[in-house]
Motif scaffolding. Sequence first.
Motif, short mmCIF file in Angstrom:
data_model
loop_
_atom_site.label_atom_id
_atom_site.label_comp_id
_atom_site.label_asym_id
_atom_site.label_seq_id
_atom_site.Cartn_x
_atom_site.Cartn_y
_atom_site.Cartn_z
N GLY A 51 6.13 -18.45 -19.03
CA GLY A 51 7.30 -17.59 -19.19
C GLY A 51 7.02 -16.28 -19.91
O GLY A 51 7.93 -15.53 -20.20
N GLY A 52 5.78 -15.99 -20.21
CA GLY A 52 5.40 -14.70 -20.79
C GLY A 52 5.86 -14.47 -22.22
O GLY A 52 5.90 -13.34 -22.68
N ASP A 53 6.20 -15.52 -22.94
CA ASP A 53 6.73 -15.36 -24.30
C ASP A 53 5.68 -15.70 -25.36
O ASP A 53 6.01 -16.22 -26.42
N PHE A 54 4.44 -15.38 -25.07
CA PHE A 54 3.33 -15.74 -25.95
C PHE A 54 3.46 -15.10 -27.33
O PHE A 54 3.29 -15.76 -28.36
N ILE A 55 3.74 -13.80 -27.37
CA ILE A 55 3.78 -13.09 -28.65
C ILE A 55 4.90 -13.62 -29.54
O ILE A 55 4.72 -13.76 -30.75
N ALA A 56 6.04 -13.95 -28.96
CA ALA A 56 7.14 -14.47 -29.77
C ALA A 56 6.76 -15.81 -30.41
O ALA A 56 6.99 -16.02 -31.60
N ALA A 85 8.87 -9.93 -48.82
CA ALA A 85 8.47 -8.60 -48.35
C ALA A 85 7.29 -8.71 -47.38
O ALA A 85 7.24 -8.01 -46.35
N GLU A 86 6.34 -9.58 -47.69
CA GLU A 86 5.19 -9.77 -46.80
C GLU A 86 5.62 -10.38 -45.47
O GLU A 86 5.14 -9.96 -44.41
N ILE A 87 6.55 -11.31 -45.53
CA ILE A 87 7.06 -11.92 -44.30
C ILE A 87 7.81 -10.89 -43.46
O ILE A 87 7.64 -10.83 -42.24
N ALA A 88 8.61 -10.05 -44.12
CA ALA A 88 9.35 -9.00 -43.40
C ALA A 88 8.38 -8.02 -42.75
O ALA A 88 8.59 -7.58 -41.60
N GLU A 89 7.31 -7.66 -43.45
CA GLU A 89 6.32 -6.74 -42.90
C GLU A 89 5.61 -7.37 -41.69
O GLU A 89 5.38 -6.71 -40.68
N LEU A 90 5.28 -8.66 -41.80
CA LEU A 90 4.66 -9.37 -40.69
C LEU A 90 5.59 -9.41 -39.48
O LEU A 90 5.15 -9.16 -38.35
N ARG A 91 6.87 -9.67 -39.70
CA ARG A 91 7.84 -9.70 -38.59
C ARG A 91 7.93 -8.33 -37.92
O ARG A 91 8.02 -8.24 -36.69
N THR A 92 7.89 -7.25 -38.72
CA THR A 92 7.92 -5.89 -38.17
C THR A 92 6.69 -5.62 -37.32
O THR A 92 6.79 -5.08 -36.21
N GLN A 93 5.51 -6.00 -37.84
CA GLN A 93 4.27 -5.81 -37.08
C GLN A 93 4.28 -6.60 -35.78
O GLN A 93 3.86 -6.09 -34.73
N MET A 94 4.75 -7.81 -35.83
CA MET A 94 4.77 -8.64 -34.64
C MET A 94 5.81 -8.15 -33.62
O MET A 94 5.60 -8.27 -32.42
N ALA A 95 6.91 -7.59 -34.10
CA ALA A 95 7.89 -7.00 -33.19
C ALA A 95 7.29 -5.81 -32.45
O ALA A 95 7.51 -5.62 -31.25
N GLU A 96 6.49 -5.01 -33.16
CA GLU A 96 5.81 -3.88 -32.53
C GLU A 96 4.78 -4.38 -31.52
O GLU A 96 4.66 -3.83 -30.43
N MET A 97 4.06 -5.42 -31.88
CA MET A 97 3.08 -6.01 -30.97
C MET A 97 3.77 -6.54 -29.71
O MET A 97 3.27 -6.36 -28.60
N GLN A 98 4.92 -7.15 -29.88
CA GLN A 98 5.66 -7.68 -28.74
C GLN A 98 6.12 -6.54 -27.84
O GLN A 98 6.08 -6.65 -26.61
N ARG A 99 6.53 -5.43 -28.44
CA ARG A 99 6.95 -4.26 -27.65
C ARG A 99 5.77 -3.72 -26.85
O ARG A 99 5.89 -3.42 -25.66
N ILE A 100 4.61 -3.62 -27.47
CA ILE A 100 3.41 -3.13 -26.79
C ILE A 100 3.01 -4.10 -25.67
O ILE A 100 2.63 -3.68 -24.58
N TYR A 101 3.09 -5.39 -25.94
CA TYR A 101 2.64 -6.41 -25.01
C TYR A 101 3.48 -6.49 -23.74
O TYR A 101 3.03 -7.04 -22.74
N THR A 102 4.68 -5.95 -23.77
CA THR A 102 5.50 -5.95 -22.57
C THR A 102 5.00 -4.94 -21.54
O THR A 102 5.30 -5.07 -20.36
N ASN A 103 4.23 -3.94 -21.99
CA ASN A 103 3.62 -2.97 -21.08
C ASN A 103 2.39 -3.61 -20.44
O ASN A 103 1.45 -3.99 -21.12
#
Length: 179
Positions: free
Chosen positions: A100-105, A123-141
């Motif tokens: 289903g293509g949901d690997f990054i999530a 704060a570290e968890i929030a930063e990790l979630r932000t980084q992973m959200a960006e990675m997920q956005r990139i990975y959709t391309n």
Amino acid sequence: MFRMILTHGLIAGVVVGVPLFMMGTLMADNPPTGAVGMAIGYLTMLIAFTTIFVAIKRRRDVELGGVIRFWPALGMGLAIALVGSLCYILAWEAVLAVNGGDFIASMSEQMVAERQAAGASAAEIAELRTQMAEMQRIYTNSFARFAITFVEVFPVGLLVSLLSAALLRNPRFLPLRTA
């Protein structure tokens, strides 16, 4: 030579792609993570790209009379690595299609859980979630995903190609033995 490149590249692609597909689909709920997952993946890649050494040696000994120069050997190795890497990319795309293509999530949630278990701050968890959200956005391309996957596997093929070309340019290294 094209046939040899294609044959050895496809063999490498099957050796690296089938385990990737099997682990990605059969173990999708509980994939090997961290150092174990990376060790399994890179060891499989290294084993797959031994076809580069075999192909260069065969070309040197059988087709070229026991002598091959560095650059032609490197070019052949890189071509085999390219074919094998493309097979790896296709296997990864098949894993994403099946799952289903949901690997990054799912990877993101797993990383967050690991960090929380290790006692990371909010704060570290929030930063990790932000980084992973960006990675997920990139990975959709698709092109970005292909590039990321290519960069994962091709350097192993590059390293094996360099080493094989450097060793096999010496005709005294593992010479062909005739009966």
